[in-house]
Design a protein around this motif. Sequence first.
Motif, PDB file in Angstrom:
ATOM      1  N   PHE A 265      28.222  40.503  62.708  1.00  0.00           N
ATOM      2  CA  PHE A 265      28.131  41.691  61.866  1.00  0.00           C
ATOM      3  C   PHE A 265      28.088  41.345  60.368  1.00  0.00           C
ATOM      4  O   PHE A 265      28.408  42.175  59.526  1.00  0.00           O
ATOM      5  CB  PHE A 265      29.292  42.638  62.175  1.00  0.00           C
ATOM      6  CG  PHE A 265      29.064  43.479  63.400  1.00  0.00           C
ATOM      7  CD1 PHE A 265      28.511  44.751  63.310  1.00  0.00           C
ATOM      8  CD2 PHE A 265      29.372  42.976  64.659  1.00  0.00           C
ATOM      9  CE1 PHE A 265      28.290  45.514  64.444  1.00  0.00           C
ATOM     10  CE2 PHE A 265      29.146  43.732  65.792  1.00  0.00           C
ATOM     11  CZ  PHE A 265      28.605  45.007  65.701  1.00  0.00           C
ATOM     12  N   GLY A 266      27.705  40.108  60.051  1.00  0.00           N
ATOM     13  CA  GLY A 266      27.441  39.752  58.659  1.00  0.00           C
ATOM     14  C   GLY A 266      28.652  39.350  57.861  1.00  0.00           C
ATOM     15  O   GLY A 266      28.577  39.256  56.633  1.00  0.00           O
ATOM     16  N   GLY A 267      29.803  39.073  58.512  1.00  0.00           N
ATOM     17  CA  GLY A 267      31.023  38.757  57.789  1.00  0.00           C
ATOM     18  C   GLY A 267      30.925  37.487  56.960  1.00  0.00           C
ATOM     19  O   GLY A 267      31.402  37.441  55.815  1.00  0.00           O
ATOM     20  N   VAL A 268      30.300  36.440  57.514  1.00  0.00           N
ATOM     21  CA  VAL A 268      30.194  35.168  56.795  1.00  0.00           C
ATOM     22  C   VAL A 268      29.418  35.346  55.499  1.00  0.00           C
ATOM     23  O   VAL A 268      29.850  34.913  54.418  1.00  0.00           O
ATOM     24  CB  VAL A 268      29.521  34.097  57.688  1.00  0.00           C
ATOM     25  CG1 VAL A 268      29.157  32.855  56.869  1.00  0.00           C
ATOM     26  CG2 VAL A 268      30.434  33.721  58.852  1.00  0.00           C
ATOM     27  N   ASP A 269      28.278  36.004  55.594  1.00  0.00           N
ATOM     28  CA  ASP A 269      27.434  36.175  54.399  1.00  0.00           C
ATOM     29  C   ASP A 269      28.086  37.091  53.369  1.00  0.00           C
ATOM     30  O   ASP A 269      27.910  36.899  52.162  1.00  0.00           O
ATOM     31  CB  ASP A 269      26.065  36.734  54.813  1.00  0.00           C
ATOM     32  CG  ASP A 269      25.344  35.786  55.752  1.00  0.00           C
ATOM     33  OD1 ASP A 269      24.914  34.719  55.288  1.00  0.00           O
ATOM     34  OD2 ASP A 269      25.239  36.095  56.950  1.00  0.00           O
ATOM     35  N   LEU A 270      28.853  38.058  53.849  1.00  0.00           N
ATOM     36  CA  LEU A 270      29.530  38.961  52.927  1.00  0.00           C
ATOM     37  C   LEU A 270      30.609  38.210  52.137  1.00  0.00           C
ATOM     38  O   LEU A 270      30.742  38.399  50.921  1.00  0.00           O
ATOM     39  CB  LEU A 270      30.150  40.127  53.700  1.00  0.00           C
ATOM     40  CG  LEU A 270      30.895  41.183  52.863  1.00  0.00           C
ATOM     41  CD1 LEU A 270      30.005  41.739  51.748  1.00  0.00           C
ATOM     42  CD2 LEU A 270      31.389  42.314  53.751  1.00  0.00           C
ATOM     43  N   LEU A 271      31.349  37.327  52.812  1.00  0.00           N
ATOM     44  CA  LEU A 271      32.379  36.552  52.111  1.00  0.00           C
ATOM     45  C   LEU A 271      31.760  35.580  51.106  1.00  0.00           C
ATOM     46  O   LEU A 271      32.298  35.377  50.016  1.00  0.00           O
ATOM     47  CB  LEU A 271      33.243  35.785  53.109  1.00  0.00           C
ATOM     48  CG  LEU A 271      34.163  36.608  54.023  1.00  0.00           C
ATOM     49  CD1 LEU A 271      35.155  35.710  54.738  1.00  0.00           C
ATOM     50  CD2 LEU A 271      34.921  37.670  53.234  1.00  0.00           C
ATOM     51  N   VAL A 272      30.644  34.983  51.471  1.00  0.00           N
ATOM     52  CA  VAL A 272      29.945  34.095  50.529  1.00  0.00           C
ATOM     53  C   VAL A 272      29.521  34.881  49.290  1.00  0.00           C
ATOM     54  O   VAL A 272      29.668  34.420  48.155  1.00  0.00           O
ATOM     55  CB  VAL A 272      28.721  33.436  51.206  1.00  0.00           C
ATOM     56  CG1 VAL A 272      27.846  32.720  50.174  1.00  0.00           C
ATOM     57  CG2 VAL A 272      29.170  32.462  52.289  1.00  0.00           C
ATOM     58  N   GLU A 273      29.031  36.095  49.520  1.00  0.00           N
ATOM     59  CA  GLU A 273      28.587  36.943  48.408  1.00  0.00           C
ATOM     60  C   GLU A 273      29.766  37.315  47.506  1.00  0.00           C
ATOM     61  O   GLU A 273      29.659  37.303  46.270  1.00  0.00           O
ATOM     62  CB  GLU A 273      27.924  38.208  48.964  1.00  0.00           C
ATOM     63  CG  GLU A 273      27.231  39.035  47.910  1.00  0.00           C
ATOM     64  CD  GLU A 273      26.499  40.224  48.524  1.00  0.00           C
ATOM     65  OE1 GLU A 273      26.684  41.347  48.011  1.00  0.00           O
ATOM     66  OE2 GLU A 273      25.780  40.030  49.520  1.00  0.00           O
ATOM     67  N   ILE A 274      30.915  37.647  48.123  1.00  0.00           N
ATOM     68  CA  ILE A 274      32.105  38.001  47.337  1.00  0.00           C
ATOM     69  C   ILE A 274      32.551  36.814  46.489  1.00  0.00           C
ATOM     70  O   ILE A 274      32.845  36.958  45.295  1.00  0.00           O
ATOM     71  CB  ILE A 274      33.245  38.457  48.278  1.00  0.00           C
ATOM     72  CG1 ILE A 274      32.906  39.816  48.909  1.00  0.00           C
ATOM     73  CG2 ILE A 274      34.569  38.544  47.522  1.00  0.00           C
ATOM     74  CD1 ILE A 274      33.877  40.254  49.998  1.00  0.00           C
ATOM     75  N   LEU A 275      32.600  35.627  47.096  1.00  0.00           N
ATOM     76  CA  LEU A 275      33.045  34.441  46.373  1.00  0.00           C
ATOM     77  C   LEU A 275      32.140  34.104  45.198  1.00  0.00           C
ATOM     78  O   LEU A 275      32.595  33.743  44.112  1.00  0.00           O
ATOM     79  CB  LEU A 275      33.113  33.234  47.327  1.00  0.00           C
ATOM     80  CG  LEU A 275      34.290  33.192  48.306  1.00  0.00           C
ATOM     81  CD1 LEU A 275      34.081  32.095  49.341  1.00  0.00           C
ATOM     82  CD2 LEU A 275      35.608  32.972  47.568  1.00  0.00           C
ATOM     83  N   MET A 276      30.850  34.221  45.411  1.00  0.00           N
ATOM     84  CA  MET A 276      29.892  33.771  44.397  1.00  0.00           C
ATOM     85  C   MET A 276      29.525  34.843  43.372  1.00  0.00           C
ATOM     86  O   MET A 276      28.879  34.543  42.366  1.00  0.00           O
ATOM     87  CB  MET A 276      28.606  33.273  45.071  1.00  0.00           C
ATOM     88  CG  MET A 276      28.793  32.008  45.883  1.00  0.00           C
ATOM     89  SD  MET A 276      27.220  31.320  46.431  1.00  0.00           S
ATOM     90  CE  MET A 276      26.525  30.746  44.871  1.00  0.00           C
ATOM     91  N   ARG A 277      29.935  36.081  43.628  1.00  0.00           N
ATOM     92  CA  ARG A 277      29.487  37.182  42.763  1.00  0.00           C
ATOM     93  C   ARG A 277      29.787  36.966  41.278  1.00  0.00           C
ATOM     94  O   ARG A 277      28.928  37.235  40.427  1.00  0.00           O
ATOM     95  CB  ARG A 277      30.080  38.509  43.238  1.00  0.00           C
ATOM     96  CG  ARG A 277      29.526  39.716  42.462  1.00  0.00           C
ATOM     97  CD  ARG A 277      29.857  41.008  43.140  1.00  0.00           C
ATOM     98  NE  ARG A 277      29.200  41.106  44.428  1.00  0.00           N
ATOM     99  CZ  ARG A 277      29.605  41.912  45.409  1.00  0.00           C
ATOM    100  NH1 ARG A 277      30.687  42.638  45.237  1.00  0.00           N
ATOM    101  NH2 ARG A 277      28.959  41.961  46.551  1.00  0.00           N
TER     102      ARG A 277
END
Length: 769
Positions: free
Chosen positions: A115-127
Amino acid sequence: MEKGTGFCKLFFQEGDKVIFLVMKHWTHWNHILSLLQITEALLKERDKQAKWNGIPLLLQKLYEHSHPNSDFSQCQSILKEISPLLSMEAMVYVTEDRKAAQESSFPNTYTFDLFGGVDLLVEILMRPTLITQKKKQKISDDLIKDCLSILYNTCICTEGVTRRLAERNDFVLFLFTLMTNKKTFLQTATLIEDILGVKKEMIQLDDIPNLASLVSSFDQQQLANFCRILAVTISELDTGSDDKHTLLAKNAQQKKNLGPSRAEINQATLLNIPGFIERLCKLATRKVSETTGTSTFLQELEEWYTWLDNALVLDALMRVANEEAEQSSTESSDESGLANTSTRTQLPQSMKIMHEIMYKLEVLYVLCVLLMGRQRNQVHKMIAEFRLIPGLNNLFDKLIWRKHSASALVLHGHNQNCDCSPDITLKIQFLRLLQSFSDHHENKYLLLNSQELNELSAISHKANIPEVDAVVNTDRSLVCDGKRGLLTRLLQVMKKEPAESSFRFWQARAVESFLRGTTSYADQMFLLKRGLLEHILYCIVDSECKSRDVLQSYFDLLGELMKFNIDAFKRFNKYINTDEKFQIFLNQINSSLVDSNMLVRCITLSLDRFENQSDAKVAEVLSECRLLSYMSQMSMRMSFLFRLINIIHVQTLTQENVSCLNTSLVILMLARRKEKLPFYLRTLQQMEYTEKYPGFILNNFHSLLRFWQQHYLNKDKDSTCLENSSCISFTYWKETVSILLSPDRTSPCAIVSYIDEAYMDIDRDFSEE
């Protein structure tokens, strides 16, 4: 919205497979949302049937609270709900048998990723790094830690996640920037290590932002753990199985890669960081800390400990322990309470030792790789200056070769004698470092102490031979301290090693490297006086060693120890004093010539030299020594030569067996010196006919020598090694090969003169692909 909802209901009603297939083609949660418009009610309804444990709903909330203008205040509470669901599965993975764990399913981590959790966390970290606003968003340390921990748990439990992250070079380099924060260092380092382990292309350390200042900001513990990451970036990809790759394939690869490899570039980058090698030497040689204060929770930690597999996890637990210790100290109000806390919360000594062992493992590995690299001389100079060898000598008894206690801690699924346990691995890494340090380098004499160096000088004076320049020039302030140097300590434990020990191979390799290069009579006598030859013969003959690797290392060491040394052959004959013992020794040699050919070369070279000497002592040993008498028989030399050529072919040559080709060349070069080369070639021809394979051996030998020219004529190091080890000039090597490969069929020294035209097969090309 209604249309979208109906669309989703249709997919959910027809089963999970369809929606899963759609979702696998999207990488971000917002893409999935915009396509399917999944409502909260629908997610709740399906969640119960699919047993998703509310993860999709939590991810939907996380997405809503992590938009670009969000302050992330709600994100951490959401992650606190998700984290236990994933860490529970990760714990199963690290505590269960690995094979069983891999066969298990981990539905929570799978759902989280789906459900996209990995990519969402990467996005949060790098934002924060992607937003161009003047006022950057601030993410709390705790939120970063939670994101990293969840990512790591998903990586180890769900196949493919680590590889996907590794493909994002921007994210990998971004992770290094998080290491500047001590609070997030451990989680970041653990995740980076996993990602780099599967990354197809090695990262370039130069690309890491402000690498030098990053490394200088690390404390010693962080630097040791950073070495785990560095190990992946400075090691050639196939180093572990180097001997198994054919030389043809290696040569072809070298032609394609004309410049330095990424690993070599990374090694140079590290050496340019001010103080880097000095700090590694301090880490490698520091003693186990005597500090004891920790928390009560450590009383139970020895059982927890059995599943830990690296110093990072230990660091995390110890940091929590120290935090608890500080808290309990502030809460204690009376002296008796404080005293009680101190008694109850002592950190187990076994854990402190294991913690230090794990650190040293990483540091020694990095130093070992650097010692084998292009900047070897620069590294040698630095580690000598920073007294690495004396420091390791001081740790030898108490840490490196310490006796195991009954309560010694080991890793999950292993025992104290397992090759994978930290104690065993440290010993092997230590021996590999000694091997790399001593190999063909004058700094090898730093392995001795001042008294032992004086002994070398005395041996030379007694034998009326010049002292070795390297011994005279050794800086006495940099040698080992104490009653024994590191080499002598190694010999002592080597002689006590059980027959089945896995250390025998590495111990022999480390001592052999001390003897490699130009033969030194004083070095040989130093080791002979300490009973090394008798120990090796005991292992080969009396214990009838069966391990091929150990046998090879013993034969190689015996060859270096005995080469050109008449005293060594006299000692050999004294130990091998019956025909029965001698036959066992010959059986071991003949059981695998690939393993024993270096010893055969040593005996052949030594016999040739002794036969040209007029000394009475030499003449006596020549007449009495079984080994020299055996090799003096022409039939025996021809038998060895025939078999050495027969067991190798161009397509199967490796770094391990190419020595058979060089040993066969030594036999023929010595024959050429005595003008007997035509006789040897004619005898090989006769042996071919006896075996009913006319042309087979000589055609093969012709191909091998053509390869030899391609392989060696452009390799300075290899040619120097051949020259030093044989005391035959490389010019003579080249001339002999050229004479043997002459196309003139009238030449009595040309191979083609001994192959009948009907069996000629010398022009076949050997592929380098």
